[in-house]
Design a protein around this motif. Structure first.
Motif, short mmCIF file in Angstrom:
data_model
loop_
_atom_site.label_atom_id
_atom_site.label_comp_id
_atom_site.label_asym_id
_atom_site.label_seq_id
_atom_site.Cartn_x
_atom_site.Cartn_y
_atom_site.Cartn_z
N CYS A 83 0.93 -1.00 -0.08
CA CYS A 83 -0.12 0.16 0.09
C CYS A 83 1.01 1.20 0.17
N ALA A 84 1.96 1.13 0.90
CA ALA A 84 2.81 2.29 0.70
C ALA A 84 3.46 2.63 -0.65
N TRP A 85 3.56 1.41 -1.33
CA TRP A 85 4.34 1.83 -2.68
C TRP A 85 3.30 2.33 -3.76
N ALA A 86 2.07 1.83 -3.57
CA ALA A 86 0.84 2.44 -4.46
C ALA A 86 0.67 4.00 -4.04
N LEU A 87 0.82 4.39 -2.68
CA LEU A 87 0.67 5.76 -2.37
C LEU A 87 1.87 6.51 -2.94
N GLY A 88 3.16 6.02 -2.76
CA GLY A 88 4.19 6.56 -3.35
C GLY A 88 3.93 7.10 -4.73
N ASN A 89 3.52 6.02 -5.70
CA ASN A 89 3.32 6.48 -6.99
C ASN A 89 2.40 7.30 -7.13
N VAL A 90 1.14 7.50 -6.27
CA VAL A 90 -0.04 8.53 -6.35
C VAL A 90 0.87 10.03 -6.11
N ALA A 91 1.59 9.81 -4.83
CA ALA A 91 2.23 11.09 -4.48
C ALA A 91 3.31 11.80 -5.65
N GLY A 92 3.90 10.76 -6.34
CA GLY A 92 4.77 11.35 -7.27
C GLY A 92 4.30 11.65 -8.39
N GLU A 93 3.04 11.81 -8.60
CA GLU A 93 2.20 12.29 -9.74
C GLU A 93 2.03 14.01 -9.53
N GLY A 94 2.08 14.54 -8.83
CA GLY A 94 1.93 16.06 -8.43
C GLY A 94 1.47 16.49 -7.27
N GLU A 95 1.37 17.88 -7.15
CA GLU A 95 1.38 18.65 -5.77
C GLU A 95 -0.23 18.41 -5.61
N ASP A 96 -1.14 18.30 -6.41
CA ASP A 96 -2.77 18.15 -6.10
C ASP A 96 -2.69 16.73 -5.30
N LEU A 97 -2.24 15.74 -5.72
CA LEU A 97 -2.44 14.49 -5.22
C LEU A 97 -1.81 14.16 -3.91
N ARG A 98 -0.50 15.15 -3.95
CA ARG A 98 -0.06 15.01 -2.55
C ARG A 98 -0.72 15.49 -1.54
N ASN A 99 -1.39 16.67 -1.80
CA ASN A 99 -2.25 17.42 -0.85
C ASN A 99 -3.47 16.40 -0.44
N VAL A 100 -3.96 15.81 -1.22
CA VAL A 100 -5.07 14.83 -1.01
C VAL A 100 -4.78 13.80 -0.10
N LEU A 101 -3.44 13.32 -0.25
CA LEU A 101 -2.82 12.24 0.49
C LEU A 101 -2.50 12.91 1.92
N LEU A 102 -2.10 14.08 1.97
CA LEU A 102 -1.87 14.62 3.07
C LEU A 102 -2.83 14.91 3.99
#
Length: 456
Positions: free
Chosen positions: A125-144
């Motif tokens: 799951c951490a690997w999947a979330l790392g890929n999502v976070a690597g896509e860009g600022e908007d998705l990083r903000n969602v995860l945070l």
């Protein structure tokens, strides 16, 4: 560093086998339904693990994300959870719109990072979330906003091998900004600073590499993090790793972290980088090692770190001058590609000017300027002036200004003329870049005006 990574080999080491048949996930009921579901997930995972053209678009059109979200429900077997998370990992490694399709899955992926999940499920799951976070600022903000930072941080606290490596990589993607809030929050979490220090000191190169990238973003984005790391002897720790490792993948983030820390906290740096001390000698020796490397990226990064040191106090400038780094830099100024020569130009230019407060031209350190010009660097700077690269040309013009203003007995303009520097500057007479045009024309008018040469 790749911001998104396809998962071809599983957390447990299982190799994916490519299948040619298409498949669909269907709702199963009755005896053996769970195993059938796991088998279907495994087939989908095999398809999505292809090294070339994984059929992510086909899977999305078939509604795979919704089914995979259902397969992540709590109470499912670890085998099912692992296969579903693995499929989502590789969907997230795709194109931007494919990564964004995981939005419905994010809350469950974050939830499975918790202590109730098995280590293998949490890591996938951490690997999947790392890929999502690597896509860009908007998705990083969602995860945070969904609370991904704390459970990922907890995953790097113990010594758990690949789990630490995966979680650190995901964290480096999650905190990379541009806003510093996540980096500052991470460094304040209990145990994180000590865990990062421990992994940098004791872990193998692969784990240390991912942890070093976390340090890169902490030191680049957060003054709070930089100050805490500097006070906890991270400079020495990074230097030791720099001196002992030959891994290019590790040396790059270590060098970048070192440069960030040196540039970020001047008072702490001045207290640590003291001429004649053993620690300072180790810093310079490690940077000299990188300047001598065959890898151009190490030469460039080392020169960047040295430029940050040279931008500091007079003592820091003298520190560089007292080492073989200067002869290596002068050689690179002649032989290296343009990107490295620009970094070297920053070092040499910074060494020739005293720190200044407020506006106005900085005072030239004549002794340093003389040594560099006698070392033969003037022609190389004039070559930068002739470059089509705007940054390189500006660096060249700035150094010519130092030479013409600072060389004793008015020798500067004559030296520049002897190297055809007037012709190099005159090409900017009608240049489209206004700053360069004004700088070059101003230098020509100031030092080669009507009165130039009359004293002869």
């Amino acid at each position: 560093m790749r911001t998104k990574r396809l998962c071809r080999v599983g957390i447990g080491g299982e190799d994916g086998v490519e299948l040619d048949s298409d498949m669909m996930l269907e709702e199963e009921q009755g005896k053996g339904a769970q195993q059938k579901r796991v088998n279907a997930l495994r087939q989908l995972r095999h398809l999505l693990s292809r090294s070339e053209l994984p059929p992510v678009d086909v899977a999305l059109e078939a509604g795979a994300v919704q089914v995979l979200v259902e397969c992540l429900s709590f109470g499912s077997s670890d085998e099912q959870l692992l296969e579903a998370a693995w499929c989502l990992t590789n969907i997230a490694a795709g194109q931007p719109e494919e990564t964004k399709s995981l939005l419905p899955a994010l809350p469950l992926l974050v939830a499975h990072l918790g202590e109730k999940s098995s280590l293998s499920v949490a890591e996938q799951c951490a690997w999947a979330l790392g890929n999502v976070a690597g896509e860009g600022e908007d998705l990083r903000n969602v995860l945070l906003s969904q609370g991904a930072l704390l459970p990922l941080a907890r995953m790097i606290l113990p010594d758990k091998g690949s789990t630490v490596r995966t979680a650190a990589w995901a964290l480096s993607n999650l905190i990379k900004g541009p806003h510093p809030r996540a980096a500052s929050e991470l460094i304040r979490l209990d145990g994180v600073l000590n865990a990062i220090s421990r992994h940098l000191r004791k872990s193998d190169d692969e784990i240390a590499t991912e942890v070093a990238w976390v340090v890169v973003y902490l030191s680049a984005l957060s003054d709070i993090a930089s100050s805490m790391m500097a006070k906890n002897n991270f400079l020495q720790l990074l230097v030791e790793r720099l001196a002992s490792s030959n891994s290019l993948q590790l040396l790059i983030p270590v060098l970048r972290s070192l440069g960030n820390l040196i540039a970020g906290d001047t008072r702490t740096t001045s207290a640590v980088l003291v001429a004649g001390s053993e620690g300072t000698d180790q810093v310079v020796a490690a940077l000299v090692k990188c300047l001598k490397s065959e890898h151009r990226v190490l030469k460039k990064e080392a020169a960047w770190v040295l430029s940050n040191i040279a931008a500091g106090s007079i003592d820091h400038k003298k520190l560089i001058f007292s080492t073989e780094a200067v002869s290596l830099l002068l050689r690179l100024m002649v032989t290296a590609p343009i990107d490295i020569r620009k970094e070297v130009a920053y070092v040499l230019g910074n060494m020739c000017v005293a720190p200044t407060e407020g506006s106005g031209k900085p005072r030239v350190i004549v002794e340093h300027l003389l040594l560099l010009v006698r070392g033969g660097c003037l022609g190389s700077f004039i070559e930068l002036v002739r470059s089509a690269d705007i940054e390189a040309a500006r660096l060249g013009l700035q150094f010519l200004e130092l030479v013409m203003r600072g060389m004793p007995n008015g020798e500067g303009p004559k030296l520049v003329e002897r190297e055809d520097g007037i012709e190099a500057m005159e090409r900017f007479q009608f240049h489209e870049n206004e700053d360069l045009r004004n700088m070059a024309n101003g230098l020509v008018d100031t030092y080669f005006g009507e009165d130039y040469g009359l004293d002869e």
